[in-house]
Scaffold this motif. Structure first.
Motif, PDB file in Angstrom:
ATOM      1  N   LYS A   1      64.377  12.752  46.927  1.00  0.00           N
ATOM      2  CA  LYS A   1      63.107  13.429  47.135  1.00  0.00           C
ATOM      3  C   LYS A   1      62.500  13.840  45.798  1.00  0.00           C
TER       4      LYS A   1
ATOM      5  N   ALA B   1      60.778   9.671  46.480  1.00  0.00           N
ATOM      6  CA  ALA B   1      59.895   9.740  47.644  1.00  0.00           C
ATOM      7  C   ALA B   1      59.197  11.089  47.712  1.00  0.00           C
TER       8      ALA B   1
ATOM      9  N   THR C   1      57.145  14.089  49.656  1.00  0.00           N
ATOM     10  CA  THR C   1      57.177  14.685  50.994  1.00  0.00           C
ATOM     11  C   THR C   1      56.018  15.669  51.134  1.00  0.00           C
TER      12      THR C   1
ATOM     13  N   ALA D   1      50.570  12.207  48.214  1.00  0.00           N
ATOM     14  CA  ALA D   1      51.310  11.170  48.948  1.00  0.00           C
ATOM     15  C   ALA D   1      51.699  10.037  47.999  1.00  0.00           C
ATOM     16  N   SER D   2      52.729   9.300  48.379  1.00  0.00           N
ATOM     17  CA  SER D   2      53.119   8.123  47.608  1.00  0.00           C
ATOM     18  C   SER D   2      52.497   6.884  48.242  1.00  0.00           C
TER      19      SER D   2
ATOM     20  N   SER E   1      53.725   6.295  51.783  1.00  0.00           N
ATOM     21  CA  SER E   1      53.570   7.337  52.804  1.00  0.00           C
ATOM     22  C   SER E   1      52.725   6.811  53.966  1.00  0.00           C
TER      23      SER E   1
ATOM     24  N   GLN F   1      57.738   9.438  55.516  1.00  0.00           N
ATOM     25  CA  GLN F   1      58.270   8.784  54.329  1.00  0.00           C
ATOM     26  C   GLN F   1      59.503   8.019  54.770  1.00  0.00           C
TER      27      GLN F   1
END
Length: 302
Positions: free
Chosen positions: A35, A143, A145, A169-170, A173, A218
């Motif tokens: 994370k 990642a 979250t 966000a990635s 996501s 995620q």
């Protein structure tokens, strides 16, 4: 090429507990998932377990499309980036450490503190002075979250336009609107880059009184966050509000030119008219039905 051996976790499980969410072995090496803002351990050990106290090992982040090769950590017969050795890339300064007490066992693993999305990528752990030379490959996935927030963009007697916003966000996501039964609703998504992250908006139109949820997923870490909102679709409330305000609007307009008796009569007539707000349009403004949205209150959750 030798496989990476993860015996290191058996020697100090309390030290590494919680650092990583998972490791996967594949033909290309090891995949580590963590994370964002947590610490990530990248494993690298000699299968022979021979001492590397007097040896050399180098960690590098493989060049990507938007950046070149980066020097992550170098150990050279006792000298390394944390005790005066120059050359470390700025991104990793003060954030990378090794396991000094495990060098006797051939363990060259490192920990990257406070991981960021930009740390994601492929890494190599190289022993350049060994014969034959040994190089291991490790993929790090950081990642995000993020928590979503929900709001009302527009409302009429028959529908409500909802928006879900996600900051931080990635790229991977996933964002969805769901109804109270868990069904995914059709929605329009927009993604805007912001540094290493993305700003996502997801709009959907609903026509039934219910509780709706915006869910951010995620997949790499099997993690979800969400925000909820209860939407009462009430045509009667909307129409009553429109009629009442419309009546006073007409009365005020004619007040200066008509007698009091005519004004009172007009108010009675106009208060019985049913006016449907916007007539189905989705334009925002100061229309008489704007008060309907005051009933709708978002509730964020996880």
């Amino acid at each position: 090429m030798f496989g990476v051996k993860l015996w290191v976790t058996l020697f100090f499980p309390l030290t590494l507990n919680g650092l990583i969410l998972g490791q996967e072995h594949g033909p290309g090496g090891v995949r580590v998932v963590v994370k964002e803002d947590r610490d990530g351990m990248l494993p690298c050990s000699l299968s022979t377990k021979e001492s590397i106290v007097s040896g050399v090992f180098v960690w590098r982040k493989v060049a990507q499309k938007d950046e070149g090769l980066k020097e992550v950590f170098l150990y050279d017969v006792g000298k390394h980036y944390n005790n005066g050795r120059p050359g470390q890339s700025e991104q990793f300064k003060g954030r990378v450490s090794h396991f000094q007490d495990e060098l006797d066992h051939g363990n060259a693993s490192i920990i990257i503190r406070n991981t960021k999305i930009s740390d994601s990528g492929n890494y190599t752990c190289d022993f350049p002075r060994l014969r034959p030379r040994q190089t291991f490959s490790i993929e790090l996935v950081v990642a995000a979250t993020p928590k979503p927030s929900v709001t009302i963009l527009d409302a009429t007697a028959g529908w409500v336009l909802l928006q879900c916003e996600v900051h931080g966000a990635s790229l991977t996501s996933g964002v969805e609107w769901k109804d109270s039964a868990g069904n995914t609703l059709p929605a329009e998504e927009t993604r805007t880059p912001e540094r290493d992250h993305y700003y996502i908006t997801l709009n959907t139109t609903v026509t039934r009184t219910s509780r709706y949820r915006c869910v951010v997923t995620q997949e790499e870490i099997s993690h979800q966050t969400h925000a909820e909102i209860f939407v009462p679709i009430s045509g009667k409330v909307c129409e009553d509000s429109c009629s009442k305000e419309a009546g006073w609007l007409f009365g005020g307009f004619f007040l200066g030119v008509l007698s009091v008796a005519i004004v009172l009569a007009l108010l009675v007539v106009t208060n019985t008219i049913t006016i449907r707000c916007y007539k189905g349009s989705r334009q925002q403004g100061n229309g008489p039905c704007e008060k309907c949205s005051e009933m709708l209150r978002p509730q964020n959750g996880r």
